[in-house]
Design a protein around this motif. Structure first.
Motif, mmCIF file in Angstrom:
data_model
loop_
_atom_site.group_PDB
_atom_site.id
_atom_site.type_symbol
_atom_site.label_atom_id
_atom_site.label_comp_id
_atom_site.label_asym_id
_atom_site.label_seq_id
_atom_site.Cartn_x
_atom_site.Cartn_y
_atom_site.Cartn_z
ATOM 1 N N VAL A 1 0.844 -1.202 0.000
ATOM 2 C CA VAL A 1 0.000 0.000 0.000
ATOM 3 C C VAL A 1 0.878 1.250 0.000
ATOM 4 O O VAL A 1 0.687 2.170 -0.799
ATOM 5 C CB VAL A 1 -0.964 0.003 1.205
ATOM 6 C CG1 VAL A 1 -1.700 1.336 1.313
ATOM 7 C CG2 VAL A 1 -1.954 -1.158 1.113
ATOM 8 N N ALA A 2 1.840 1.290 0.911
ATOM 9 C CA ALA A 2 2.719 2.463 1.016
ATOM 10 C C ALA A 2 3.486 2.706 -0.284
ATOM 11 O O ALA A 2 3.571 3.849 -0.753
ATOM 12 C CB ALA A 2 3.687 2.288 2.181
ATOM 13 N N ASP A 3 4.024 1.646 -0.864
ATOM 14 C CA ASP A 3 4.792 1.791 -2.101
ATOM 15 C C ASP A 3 3.911 2.297 -3.251
ATOM 16 O O ASP A 3 4.336 3.120 -4.066
ATOM 17 C CB ASP A 3 5.452 0.469 -2.492
ATOM 18 C CG ASP A 3 6.621 0.099 -1.598
ATOM 19 O OD1 ASP A 3 7.050 0.938 -0.772
ATOM 20 O OD2 ASP A 3 7.107 -1.060 -1.718
ATOM 21 N N THR A 4 2.684 1.786 -3.329
ATOM 22 C CA THR A 4 1.771 2.224 -4.389
ATOM 23 C C THR A 4 1.504 3.716 -4.287
ATOM 24 O O THR A 4 1.568 4.443 -5.283
ATOM 25 C CB THR A 4 0.443 1.443 -4.318
ATOM 26 O OG1 THR A 4 0.707 0.059 -4.558
ATOM 27 C CG2 THR A 4 -0.566 1.955 -5.342
ATOM 28 N N PHE A 5 1.209 4.188 -3.079
ATOM 29 C CA PHE A 5 0.848 5.594 -2.927
ATOM 30 C C PHE A 5 2.055 6.523 -2.838
ATOM 31 O O PHE A 5 1.912 7.736 -2.963
ATOM 32 C CB PHE A 5 -0.097 5.772 -1.746
ATOM 33 C CG PHE A 5 -1.484 5.303 -2.068
ATOM 34 C CD1 PHE A 5 -2.365 6.106 -2.760
ATOM 35 C CD2 PHE A 5 -1.889 4.022 -1.718
ATOM 36 C CE1 PHE A 5 -3.635 5.658 -3.099
ATOM 37 C CE2 PHE A 5 -3.158 3.566 -2.042
ATOM 38 C CZ PHE A 5 -4.033 4.386 -2.734
ATOM 39 N N ALA A 6 3.240 5.977 -2.655
ATOM 40 C CA ALA A 6 4.454 6.798 -2.692
ATOM 41 C C ALA A 6 4.912 7.025 -4.131
ATOM 42 O O ALA A 6 5.631 7.975 -4.411
ATOM 43 C CB ALA A 6 5.567 6.135 -1.879
ATOM 44 N N ASP A 7 4.464 6.166 -5.032
ATOM 45 C CA ASP A 7 4.858 6.261 -6.434
ATOM 46 C C ASP A 7 3.945 7.269 -7.143
ATOM 47 O O ASP A 7 2.728 7.083 -7.178
ATOM 48 C CB ASP A 7 4.738 4.885 -7.093
ATOM 49 C CG ASP A 7 5.224 4.889 -8.520
ATOM 50 O OD1 ASP A 7 4.594 5.564 -9.366
ATOM 51 O OD2 ASP A 7 6.224 4.202 -8.800
#
Length: 193
Positions: free
Chosen positions: A90-96
């Motif tokens: 989740v974090a990686d998706t929204f950090a991208d």
């Protein structure tokens, strides 16, 4: 005469739904139009209007199509590792800056269309049920009490991340994801779920 499995209709749907994702990534919800989707998909706009009608129906169908695709459930060997993997995704998706555009557009569409809202609800229910398998495995291994609610643990793992993303606008990173996963796990181990 029988129709071919897949056939032109399936190819058109696939091309249009890929175009929806590409257009959401490029233009966001506000810039998504039936005309742009049709052009990107290489089909006439009347084909898109006839089959889908509106942008919100396009988004709902794209989300339903994504829900039908397989999602790899983490299996790190421990519940803590699995929960961290889920939260980190989740974090990686929204950090991208590119990958975040589609889920943000879907949330916006869901606020404006009952059909998109239903598709979003079905999508997250399916993803939570899949992710809950990590909790069921952990119960079977004796890592959690049997009364632990698998879906609720997944929700509790991800909720602080979505709160930051959609409510406060705070950034999320891997440290935040790990902290969220560990806090949810502590609650589950304490029998609060």
């Amino acid at each position: 005469m029988t129709s071919r499995p897949g056939g032109r209709s399936a190819r058109v749907r696939e091309a249009v739904l890929e175009a929806v994702h590409a257009e959401l990534t490029m233009r966001g919800y506000a810039g998504l139009t039936v005309e742009n989707v049709a052009e990107r998909a290489g089909v006439h706009k009347t084909t898109v209007y006839r089959r889908w009608g509106t942008v919100d129906v396009l988004i709902a169908d794209a989300l339903d199509h994504t829900r039908e695709s397989e999602w790899p459930v983490p299996d790190t060997g421990t519940l803590e590792g699995d929960l961290i993997a889920i939260a980190t995704e989740v974090a990686d998706t929204f950090a991208d800056p590119v990958h975040r555009l589609v889920p943000i557009a879907i949330v916006i569409a869901a606020q404006q269309s009952a059909r998109a809202q239903d598709a979003k609800r079905r999508f997250y229910a399916a993803r939570q049920a899949e992710a809950a398998k990590v909790v069921t495995r952990a119960v079977d291994r004796g890592e959690l009490p049997p009364q632990a609610d698998p879906v609720e643990l997944i929700r509790l793992t991800c909720a602080p991340l979505y709160h930051r993303i959609f409510i406060t606008g705070e950034p999320v990173d891997r440290a935040t994801a790990e902290r969220s996963a560990r806090a949810a796990l502590a609650a589950a181990r304490a029998g609060l779920l």
